[in-house]
Design a protein around this motif. Structure first.
Motif, short mmCIF file in Angstrom:
data_model
loop_
_atom_site.label_atom_id
_atom_site.label_comp_id
_atom_site.label_asym_id
_atom_site.label_seq_id
_atom_site.Cartn_x
_atom_site.Cartn_y
_atom_site.Cartn_z
N ILE A 15 1.03 -0.92 -0.03
CA ILE A 15 -0.30 -0.33 -0.10
C ILE A 15 0.67 1.37 0.23
CG2 ILE A 15 -1.47 1.43 1.61
CD1 ILE A 15 -2.37 -1.58 2.38
N ILE A 16 1.91 1.77 0.92
CA ILE A 16 3.46 2.48 0.40
C ILE A 16 3.86 2.16 -0.49
CG2 ILE A 16 4.95 3.24 2.32
CD1 ILE A 16 4.46 1.69 4.57
N ALA A 17 4.14 1.75 -1.20
CA ALA A 17 4.40 1.54 -2.16
C ALA A 17 3.74 1.96 -2.98
CB ALA A 17 5.30 0.35 -2.83
N ILE A 88 12.75 13.73 1.60
CA ILE A 88 12.96 14.25 0.03
C ILE A 88 11.49 14.07 -0.21
CG2 ILE A 88 13.21 12.72 -1.99
CD1 ILE A 88 15.59 11.35 -0.38
N PHE A 89 10.76 13.46 -0.20
CA PHE A 89 9.27 13.90 -1.30
C PHE A 89 9.05 15.49 -0.23
CE2 PHE A 89 8.63 9.41 -1.35
CZ PHE A 89 7.95 8.98 -2.82
N VAL A 90 9.09 15.39 0.63
CA VAL A 90 8.39 16.90 1.19
C VAL A 90 9.44 17.93 0.26
CG1 VAL A 90 8.05 18.07 3.27
CG2 VAL A 90 8.02 16.09 3.78
N ALA A 91 10.22 17.62 -0.15
CA ALA A 91 11.54 18.66 -0.24
C ALA A 91 11.12 19.06 -1.55
CB ALA A 91 13.30 18.26 -0.22
N VAL A 92 11.00 17.20 -2.29
CA VAL A 92 9.73 18.29 -3.89
C VAL A 92 9.11 18.56 -4.15
CG1 VAL A 92 9.78 16.25 -5.94
CG2 VAL A 92 11.65 15.93 -4.90
N THR A 93 7.86 18.22 -3.65
CA THR A 93 6.71 19.25 -2.93
C THR A 93 7.08 20.23 -2.64
OG1 THR A 93 6.33 16.78 -2.23
CG2 THR A 93 4.57 18.86 -2.18
N PHE A 94 7.79 20.66 -1.80
CA PHE A 94 8.34 21.88 -1.67
C PHE A 94 8.60 22.86 -3.14
CE2 PHE A 94 10.88 25.14 -0.34
CZ PHE A 94 10.71 26.40 0.18
N GLY A 95 9.80 22.64 -3.60
CA GLY A 95 9.44 22.91 -4.78
C GLY A 95 8.68 23.37 -5.58
N ILE A 96 8.21 22.43 -5.65
CA ILE A 96 7.42 22.07 -6.76
C ILE A 96 6.20 22.96 -6.52
CG2 ILE A 96 4.94 21.41 -7.45
CD1 ILE A 96 6.50 18.39 -7.52
N ILE A 110 -0.34 17.74 -2.52
CA ILE A 110 0.56 16.72 -2.62
C ILE A 110 1.08 16.28 -1.04
CG2 ILE A 110 2.55 15.95 -3.17
CD1 ILE A 110 1.85 18.16 -5.59
N PHE A 111 1.41 17.57 0.14
CA PHE A 111 1.29 17.39 1.73
C PHE A 111 0.68 15.88 2.03
CE2 PHE A 111 3.97 21.52 1.63
CZ PHE A 111 5.52 20.83 1.47
N LEU A 112 -0.83 16.05 1.97
CA LEU A 112 -2.05 15.49 2.96
C LEU A 112 -1.15 13.78 2.34
CD1 LEU A 112 -4.24 15.35 4.06
CD2 LEU A 112 -5.18 15.23 1.92
N PHE A 113 -0.71 13.47 1.05
CA PHE A 113 -0.43 12.60 0.22
C PHE A 113 0.92 11.40 0.84
CE2 PHE A 113 -2.82 13.00 -3.02
CZ PHE A 113 -3.79 12.34 -3.47
N ILE A 114 1.23 12.61 1.63
CA ILE A 114 2.79 12.62 2.52
C ILE A 114 2.31 11.70 3.62
CG2 ILE A 114 5.34 13.04 2.52
CD1 ILE A 114 5.67 14.83 0.43
N ILE A 115 1.56 12.69 4.79
CA ILE A 115 1.41 12.88 5.72
C ILE A 115 0.51 11.27 5.92
CG2 ILE A 115 0.30 13.63 7.30
CD1 ILE A 115 0.37 16.14 5.71
N ILE A 116 -0.29 10.79 4.43
CA ILE A 116 -0.86 9.69 5.38
C ILE A 116 -0.52 8.59 5.12
CG2 ILE A 116 -2.36 8.13 4.03
CD1 ILE A 116 -4.35 10.43 3.06
N TYR A 126 4.64 9.66 14.32
CA TYR A 126 5.72 10.81 13.45
C TYR A 126 4.57 11.57 12.52
CZ TYR A 126 8.49 10.50 9.65
OH TYR A 126 9.94 10.97 7.69
N GLY A 127 3.27 10.94 12.19
CA GLY A 127 2.58 11.42 11.44
C GLY A 127 2.08 12.79 11.47
N ILE A 128 1.71 13.21 12.60
CA ILE A 128 1.59 14.24 13.49
C ILE A 128 2.53 15.02 13.38
CG2 ILE A 128 1.83 15.60 15.72
CD1 ILE A 128 -0.91 13.29 16.51
N THR A 129 4.33 14.53 13.26
CA THR A 129 5.81 15.21 13.10
C THR A 129 5.36 16.19 11.93
OG1 THR A 129 6.35 14.37 15.31
CG2 THR A 129 8.14 15.82 13.61
N LEU A 130 5.13 15.48 11.19
CA LEU A 130 5.17 15.47 9.44
C LEU A 130 4.32 16.98 9.59
CD1 LEU A 130 7.58 14.34 7.37
CD2 LEU A 130 5.50 13.26 6.30
N ALA A 131 2.95 15.79 9.25
CA ALA A 131 2.18 17.37 9.53
C ALA A 131 2.06 18.31 10.24
CB ALA A 131 1.13 16.56 9.98
N CYS A 132 3.12 18.73 11.46
CA CYS A 132 2.81 19.95 11.82
C CYS A 132 4.85 20.90 11.10
CB CYS A 132 3.76 19.47 12.73
SG CYS A 132 2.74 19.25 14.28
N ILE A 133 5.57 19.57 10.31
CA ILE A 133 6.98 20.31 9.54
C ILE A 133 6.51 21.01 8.22
CG2 ILE A 133 8.46 19.66 8.26
CD1 ILE A 133 9.22 17.94 10.51
#
Length: 566
Positions: A15-17, A88-96, A110-116, A126-133
Motif C-alpha cells: 500500500i505504501i509503495a 525527500i518527498f517533502v523537499a520535492v513537493t516544496f520545490g514544486i 500533495i503534502f496530504l498524501f505524504i502525511i497519510i 511521526y505522522g503528526i510531526t510530519l504534518a506540523c512540518i
C-alpha cells in the motif's frame, strides 16, 4: 502468528509503495505540465529541465521499487532510509509549490498524501510531526510571499489545509496504534499458554527455528533445556488436577524469574517445559538447569509429601547446537534423550545429551561417518516401533561399561563392547511392530522371525570395515553357554568372549524390565536368576562378576530397572 504478521507487513508495504508511486506520478505530471516548452520556437526540441526532471522521476521510481522489494523492510537501516525518503518527498513537493506560484500554487494538497503515507508507515507520533512540518512550510510560504497583502487570504485558506493535515494524521495514527495493540494482544493469546503464562508449543518451534538460523549465521551456539515434572501423574491422581495446575503455574513463574531477557521459556506439552538459550553454550545451560532444579526442589508445594521422594522435583535434559545436533529437530530429539537419561538415573537430576555413537564417530573411518548417522536413525525407527528398545539399549550400554571395568577389559575391548551393546538390536528394524509388541506368546513362525534379528543386524554393518569387530557381538549375543541358543547353537568358549559378556547384561535388563509378555523382576530376583542360569545360559565367571557389579551398585541398578515405567 509470525507468518500472519509477515503477510500483514507485506501488504502494508505494498500500500505504501503504491501511494509513493501515486505521489511521484502527480509530481511528474505537474513538472511536465509546467516545464515542457520548445527551445527557440523549435517544436522538436524540449527544455533541458524537462529532460532532467524526467530522468530524476524515473530514477526515483526505480529506487523506491528497490526499497519495496527489499526483504529486510523492518531493519533499522531500512527505516532510516525510509525517513530520509519521506523528507525527500517533502523537499520535492516544496520545490514544486515554489515553482508553481508559491502561495498561489494549487498543488499544496500533495503534502496530504505524504502525511497519510508516513502515518501508515511509522505511526501517529511521526505522522503528526510530519504534518506540523508541512503545515509550517505552507504557512511560512504564505507569510513570505504574501507579506504585502493587508488581508492574507492565502494564509487563511491554508489554515484550513493545516487543520486537515493534523486531523488526518491524528485519527489515522491512533487507528494504527489501536490496531498494533490489538495484534499484540492477539499474538499473546496465540503464542502464550494460558495456564503457565509461558510461550506455547507452537511458539516454541517457530522461535527455535528462527534462533537456530540466527545462531548458525553468526556461528554461535544454541542450547536447549527440556524438563519434566517427576511423578506428576501420581500427584494429579492423589491431589486433583487443580493442584496440579497450581504446580505448573509456580514452576512457570520460577522459570521466568530464573531467565534473562533473551532466554525463552515454553510449555512444550503436559508437564514438559522447555527453555531456548540463544548464544549460550552447554556449560551455561547445565549451570542454569541445575539452578532451576534446586529452586524447584526447595520450593514447598502443597501436597508434595504424597510424592515418592516427598518433594516435587524435575528431571532435566540439555543439548546444544551445533555440537550435539545439526538442526532444530535433532536438538529437540537429543535434549529429549538427555531428559530420558535423567529420568532413569533416579530422576531429580540434570543430564547432558550423550550417545555412544558420538564416540564411535571419533573412532570410525572418515568415509563411514554417514553410516553412523544412518544407524542412529535406524535406532530411532526401532524406538518408534518398540519404546522398550531405546531405554533397553541405553541401560545395556551402562551395564556393559560397568561390567567391562569389573572384568578389567582393555580400552579397545571396552569400546567394542559398548558399541556392540548400542547396536546389538539393530536387526529389529526388519521386524514388524505387531511382533515386537505382541502381548500373547509368539507363534512358531513369529518366534523364528524374531530370532533372525542377530543375523539381520550383522548383515547391515558387515560391509563397513571399521565395524567388523562389532559383528560377533551382534551375531552371537543370543547364544547360550550350554549350546541351546541361536542363531548357530555355539557352546561354551566357542562363543566370542564379548558376546558372552553382552548376553549376561542383555538378559539381566530383559528380566528386570516390563515387557508386553513379561512381568519385570526386581534386582534381587534378577541376581537369583543369574545364579540359577550360570553354566547353562551364562558363562559362570562373567555372571558372577556381573552379580558383584549389581551388588556394588544396588540402588542405582534398582532405579534403572524400574525406569521403563517412567
Amino acid at each position: 502468528m509470525n507468518s500472519f504478521e509477515e503477510h500483514r507487513k507485506k501488504k502494508i508495504s505494498e500500500i505504501i509503495a503504491i501511494n509513493k508511486l501515486i505521489i511521484i506520478l502527480l509530481c511528474g505530471i505537474i513538472i511536465f505540465t509546467n516545464t515542457s516548452c520548445p527551445i527557440n520556437n523549435n517544436p522538436n526540441s524540449v527544455n533541458l529541465l524537462y529532460i532532467l526532471c524526467l530522468a530524476f522521476i524515473f530514477l526515483l521510481i526505480y529506487w523506491i521499487w528497490i526499497m519495496f522489494c527489499l526483504r529486510e523492510y523492518n531493519t533499522e537501516k531500512i527505516k532510516w532510509i525510509q525517513y530520509i525518503e519521506n523528507y525527500i518527498f517533502v523537499a520535492v513537493t516544496f520545490g514544486i509549490i515554489i515553482a508553481t506560484g508559491a502561495n498561489k500554487s494549487n498543488y499544496k494538497f500533495i503534502f496530504l498524501f505524504i502525511i497519510i503515507n508516513s502515518t501508515i508507515q511509522f505511526g501517529m507520533k511521526y505522522g503528526i510531526t510530519l504534518a506540523c512540518i508541512c503545515s509550517a512550510i505552507l504557512l511560512c510560504i504564505d507569510l513570505v510571499y504574501a507579506r504585502s497583502l493587508i488581508i492574507n487570504k492565502y494564509f487563511e485558506n491554508d489554515l484550513i489545509l493545516v487543520g486537515l493535515f493534523l486531523l488526518t494524521a491524528w485519527p489515522l495514527g491512533y487507528y494504527r496504534k489501536i490496531e498494533n495493540e490489538y495484534i499484540k494482544d492477539l499474538a499473546y493469546l496465540v503464542n502464550v499458554d494460558g495456564l503457565t503464562e509461558l510461550y506455547n508449543h507452537r511458539f516454541f518451534y517457530d522461535n527455535l527455528k528462527m534462533n537456530k538460523e540466527k545462531c548458525e549465521n553468526e556461528n554461535k551456539p544454541l542450547s536447549l533445556i527440556i524438563m519434566d515434572i517427576d511423578y506428576f501423574k501420581s500427584y494429579n491422581d492423589l491431589n486433583g488436577h487443580q493442584m496440579g495446575d497450581e504446580v505448573l503455574k509456580i514452576i512457570g513463574r520460577i522459570l521466568k524469574e530464573s531467565l534473562s531477557d533473551d532466554e525463552i521459556a515454553c510449555r512444550y506439552g503436559g508437564e514438559e517445559l522447555t527453555i531456548i538459550l540463544p548464544n549460550k553454550d552447554e556449560e551455561y545451560a547445565l549451570n542454569l538447569a541445575e539452578n532451576i532444579r534446586k529452586r524447584i526442589e526447595m520450593y514447598k508445594f502443597k501436597g508434595e509429601e504424597s510424592q515418592p521422594n516427598k518433594k516435587i522435583t524435575v528431571s532435566i535434559g540439555v543439548s546444544t547446537f551445533p555440537d550435539k545436533a545439526k538442526n532444530e529437530n535433532e536438538l529437540v530429539s537429543s535434549a529429549d534423550d538427555a531428559l530420558y537419561r535423567a529420568k532413569f538415573f533416579n530422576k531429580n537430576r540434570v543430564e547432558c545429551y550423550y550417545s555412544v555413537l558420538e564416540e564411535l564417530k571419533r573412532d570410525i573411518e572418515e568415509e563411514h561417518i554417514d553410516l553412523i548417522t544412518s544407524i542412529k536413525t535406524l535406532i530411532s525407527v526401532i524406538n518408534a516401533k518398540d519404546r522398550y528398545t531405546y531405554a533397553h539399549v541405553e541401560r545395556v550400554v551402562i551395564y556393559s561399561k560397568l561390567l567391562g571395568n569389573k572384568l578389567n577389559l582393555s580400552e579397545v575391548d571396552k569400546k567394542i563392547l559398548m558399541y556392540g551393546a548400542y547396536m546389538h538390536d539393530i536387526g529389529k528394524i526388519n521386524i514388524s511392530k505387531e511382533i515386537l509388541n505382541k502381548r500373547m506368546p509368539l507363534s512358531v513362525d513369529e518366534w523364528n522371525i524374531l530370532k533372525m534379528h542377530p543375523k539381520n543386524g550383522a548383515e547391515m554393518i558387515e560391509s563397513v570395515e571399521s565395524l567388523k569387530s562389532i559383528i560377533p557381538i551382534i551375531l552371537y549375543h543370543h547364544e547360550r553357554y550350554d549350546g541351546k541358543g541361536y542363531p548357530e547353537g555355539l557352546k561354551g568358549e566357542e562363543i566370542p568372549y564379548l558376546s558372552r559378556v553382552l548376553t549376561v547384561v542383555d538378559s539381566f535388563d530383559a528380566m528386570t524390565s516390563n515387557r508386553p509378555y513379561n512381568k519385570r523382576k526386581s534386582c534381587a530376583e534378577g541376581i537369583i536368576e543369574l545364579k540359577r542360569c550360570s553354566s547353562t545360559q551364562f558363562d559362570p565367571k562373567i555372571a558372577q562378576a556381573f552379580i558383584e557389579v549389581i551388588e556394588e551398585n544396588y540402588g542405582k541398578f534398582d532405579n534403572l530397572a524400574v525406569s521403563n515405567n517412567i
